[in-house]
Scaffold this active site. Sequence first.
Site: not given
Length: 248
Positions: A134, A147
């Site tokens: 990501s 995250y």
Amino acid sequence: MSNQRPLAVVTGASSGIGAATARTLAGAGFEVICAARRTERIEALAAEIDGRAVACDVTSEDSVAELAAEVGDELRVLVNNAGGAFGLTPIAEADSEQWRQMYEVNVLGLMQVTRALLPALIASGDGVVVNVGSTAGRIAYEGGAGYTAAKHGTQVVTETLRLELYDQPVRISEVAPGMVHTEEFSLVRFGGDQAKADAVYAGVRDPLTAEDVADAISWVATRPAHVNIDELVIKPRAQAAQHKVHRE
């Protein structure tokens, strides 16, 4: 089912990027093992693409061992897509269990699946591992520490694998998407709060789709054997950075 097709495994294949990747790889000529926890979804997907469904929880070593047994002796492509974000709270209010879950699936799960399937990837003579990272694995943002820490872990594990396997017939890549609008990612992150999930994409005309990312993964996985795409960062045109998104 033909045994002539090269074999691919996609984790987290029950929805979103994983399901789209399974379809795209099948279209590129692979027999795809669709691995995820939700068996009904992956069984339907496997039937659609003439693949195989294997129930798998990547955080469970026993479950991953069962996946490896189903794979057998040779594997051409592994897409480590299983992951997820849970919560968007500042560190001062962080939920330890949410952080633990994110590390378990995004880092430990990726490691366990890769470790179990590496012998089959090497045995194929031209294995490819594509880890779905990501842009969160490259930059910090408020509320995202759990995250971003996990996805930084995904990136570093990928880089380390590349170093450790430099003399083996296995290519190691990371595809790192930015803003992707899938049916579940933000909904899961916000505990099912549809309004909060929708707000993430409010005013953004064309965020990436799961199919966009699947196309990138398939491209990485189908380069000639001597070509290693170390990392591919893919964002919608509207997103210049995590904090810089054009909204109409």
